[in-house]
Design a protein around this motif. Structure first.
Motif, short mmCIF file in Angstrom:
data_model
loop_
_atom_site.label_atom_id
_atom_site.label_comp_id
_atom_site.label_asym_id
_atom_site.label_seq_id
_atom_site.Cartn_x
_atom_site.Cartn_y
_atom_site.Cartn_z
N VAL A 7 0.84 -1.19 0.00
CA VAL A 7 0.00 0.00 0.00
C VAL A 7 0.88 1.24 0.00
O VAL A 7 1.85 1.32 0.74
CB VAL A 7 -0.93 0.04 1.25
N VAL A 8 0.50 2.20 -0.83
CA VAL A 8 1.11 3.53 -0.83
C VAL A 8 0.00 4.53 -0.58
O VAL A 8 -1.02 4.53 -1.28
CB VAL A 8 1.81 3.83 -2.17
N ILE A 9 0.16 5.35 0.44
CA ILE A 9 -0.82 6.40 0.73
C ILE A 9 -0.58 7.55 -0.24
O ILE A 9 0.54 8.04 -0.37
CB ILE A 9 -0.69 6.87 2.19
N LEU A 10 -1.63 7.95 -0.92
CA LEU A 10 -1.53 9.00 -1.92
C LEU A 10 -2.33 10.21 -1.46
O LEU A 10 -3.55 10.13 -1.28
CB LEU A 10 -2.07 8.49 -3.26
N PRO A 11 -1.67 11.34 -1.24
CA PRO A 11 -2.38 12.53 -0.75
C PRO A 11 -3.12 13.26 -1.86
O PRO A 11 -2.53 13.64 -2.87
CB PRO A 11 -1.25 13.40 -0.18
N VAL A 12 -4.43 13.40 -1.67
CA VAL A 12 -5.26 14.09 -2.66
C VAL A 12 -6.15 15.10 -1.95
O VAL A 12 -6.44 14.97 -0.77
CB VAL A 12 -6.11 13.09 -3.48
N GLY A 13 -6.59 16.10 -2.69
CA GLY A 13 -7.44 17.13 -2.12
C GLY A 13 -8.92 16.79 -2.17
O GLY A 13 -9.70 17.28 -1.35
N ASP A 14 -9.32 15.96 -3.11
CA ASP A 14 -10.73 15.60 -3.27
C ASP A 14 -10.78 14.10 -3.56
O ASP A 14 -10.41 13.65 -4.65
CB ASP A 14 -11.33 16.40 -4.42
N ILE A 41 -12.08 6.14 3.32
CA ILE A 41 -10.87 5.47 2.85
C ILE A 41 -11.21 4.72 1.56
O ILE A 41 -12.21 4.01 1.49
CB ILE A 41 -10.34 4.46 3.90
N VAL A 42 -10.34 4.85 0.57
CA VAL A 42 -10.52 4.18 -0.71
C VAL A 42 -9.21 3.50 -1.09
O VAL A 42 -8.14 4.11 -0.99
CB VAL A 42 -10.91 5.18 -1.82
N GLN A 43 -9.32 2.25 -1.53
CA GLN A 43 -8.15 1.52 -2.02
C GLN A 43 -8.38 1.14 -3.48
O GLN A 43 -9.43 0.62 -3.83
CB GLN A 43 -7.92 0.25 -1.20
N LEU A 44 -7.38 1.44 -4.32
CA LEU A 44 -7.43 1.11 -5.74
C LEU A 44 -6.13 0.39 -6.10
O LEU A 44 -5.07 0.73 -5.56
CB LEU A 44 -7.57 2.37 -6.59
N THR A 45 -6.22 -0.55 -7.04
CA THR A 45 -5.05 -1.34 -7.41
C THR A 45 -4.91 -1.40 -8.93
O THR A 45 -5.88 -1.73 -9.63
CB THR A 45 -5.17 -2.78 -6.86
N PRO A 46 -3.70 -1.14 -9.44
CA PRO A 46 -3.47 -1.33 -10.87
C PRO A 46 -3.61 -2.81 -11.23
O PRO A 46 -3.22 -3.68 -10.45
CB PRO A 46 -2.02 -0.87 -11.07
N GLY A 48 -2.86 -6.33 -12.20
CA GLY A 48 -1.62 -7.10 -12.16
C GLY A 48 -0.65 -6.71 -11.08
O GLY A 48 0.42 -7.28 -10.96
N SER A 49 -1.01 -5.73 -10.25
CA SER A 49 -0.10 -5.24 -9.22
C SER A 49 -0.38 -5.88 -7.87
O SER A 49 -1.53 -6.18 -7.54
CB SER A 49 -0.24 -3.72 -9.09
N GLY A 50 0.65 -6.03 -7.08
CA GLY A 50 0.51 -6.45 -5.70
C GLY A 50 0.50 -5.28 -4.74
O GLY A 50 0.41 -5.46 -3.53
N CYS A 51 0.61 -4.08 -5.28
CA CYS A 51 0.63 -2.86 -4.46
C CYS A 51 -0.52 -1.96 -4.87
O CYS A 51 -0.78 -1.78 -6.06
CB CYS A 51 1.96 -2.14 -4.63
N SER A 52 -1.21 -1.42 -3.88
CA SER A 52 -2.36 -0.55 -4.11
C SER A 52 -2.06 0.87 -3.65
O SER A 52 -1.11 1.10 -2.91
CB SER A 52 -3.56 -1.06 -3.27
N ILE A 53 -2.90 1.80 -4.09
CA ILE A 53 -2.87 3.14 -3.53
C ILE A 53 -4.07 3.28 -2.60
O ILE A 53 -5.11 2.65 -2.82
CB ILE A 53 -2.88 4.25 -4.61
N GLY A 67 -0.95 16.23 -3.78
CA GLY A 67 -0.09 16.41 -4.94
C GLY A 67 1.39 16.34 -4.65
O GLY A 67 2.20 16.61 -5.53
N SER A 68 1.78 15.98 -3.43
CA SER A 68 3.20 16.02 -3.07
C SER A 68 3.99 14.75 -3.42
O SER A 68 5.21 14.75 -3.28
CB SER A 68 3.35 16.32 -1.57
N MET A 69 3.33 13.70 -3.87
CA MET A 69 4.06 12.48 -4.25
C MET A 69 4.65 12.67 -5.64
O MET A 69 3.98 13.14 -6.56
CB MET A 69 3.13 11.26 -4.25
N ARG A 70 5.90 12.30 -5.79
CA ARG A 70 6.61 12.46 -7.06
C ARG A 70 7.24 11.14 -7.47
O ARG A 70 7.81 10.42 -6.67
CB ARG A 70 7.74 13.50 -6.93
N GLY A 71 7.12 10.84 -8.76
CA GLY A 71 7.85 9.73 -9.34
C GLY A 71 7.37 8.35 -8.94
O GLY A 71 8.16 7.40 -8.98
N LEU A 72 6.11 8.20 -8.55
CA LEU A 72 5.60 6.85 -8.36
C LEU A 72 5.74 6.12 -9.69
O LEU A 72 5.60 6.72 -10.75
CB LEU A 72 4.14 6.90 -7.93
N GLN A 73 6.03 4.84 -9.65
CA GLN A 73 6.33 4.15 -10.89
C GLN A 73 5.43 2.96 -11.14
O GLN A 73 5.20 2.15 -10.25
CB GLN A 73 7.79 3.70 -10.91
#
Length: 142
Positions: A7-14, A41-46, A48-53, A67-73
């Motif tokens: 899991v990666v926490i992704l900061p969003v405004g809305d 709380i919302v979890q979304l997964t690409p 084929g991925s084992g990691c979610s946002i 908007g402060s996360m940079r370069g997620l791959q």
């Protein structure tokens, strides 16, 4: 002992706008969307991925500026097809850059509505050998 990043926490405004972007435009699967008197709380997964946002309004989310996360791959088997899919869904994706002819040397990028940035790397080997085999995936098996 395995240590997996899941899991990666992704900061969003809305949160709702971000869900619409990641689910409808980028194509992530919506795993959970929980709202109660204490949280959203919302979890979304690409695919084929084992990691979610995870998007939300818990203290860990509020400590980070939207908007402060940079370069997620993200990694895909075909950068041109992936970019075309995103553009067709209305995502402003950057041009493809090929650093050389080796696998893993092709990239493009995009940002979410808050400005969090993503890099997409082409790894052709993922088409032949995905990290999570299709038969091991939860849900549809694809």
């Amino acid at each position: 002992m395995d240590w997996t990043l899941e899991v990666v926490i992704l900061p969003v405004g809305d949160i709702d706008r971000a869900v619409a972007f990641y689910r409808d435009q980028v194509g992530f699967a919506l795993d959970h969307d929980v709202t109660n008197e204490h949280m959203h709380i919302v979890q979304l997964t690409p695919k084929g991925s084992g990691c979610s946002i995870v998007l939300g309004d818990l203290p860990a989310h509020r400590e980070m500026k939207p908007g402060s996360m940079r370069g997620l791959q993200l990694c895909v088997a075909d950068a041109e097809a992936a970019r075309s899919e995103l553009v067709a869904r209305g995502v402003a994706a950057g041009e493809i850059t090929r650093l050389d002819e080796r696998d893993g040397s092709t990239f493009f990028s995009f940002s979410d509505p808050d400005g969090n940035t993503w890099t997409v790397q082409e790894l052709k080997v993922r088409g032949e050998k995905p990290l999570i085999p299709h038969e091991a995936r939860i849900g549809s098996g694809t």
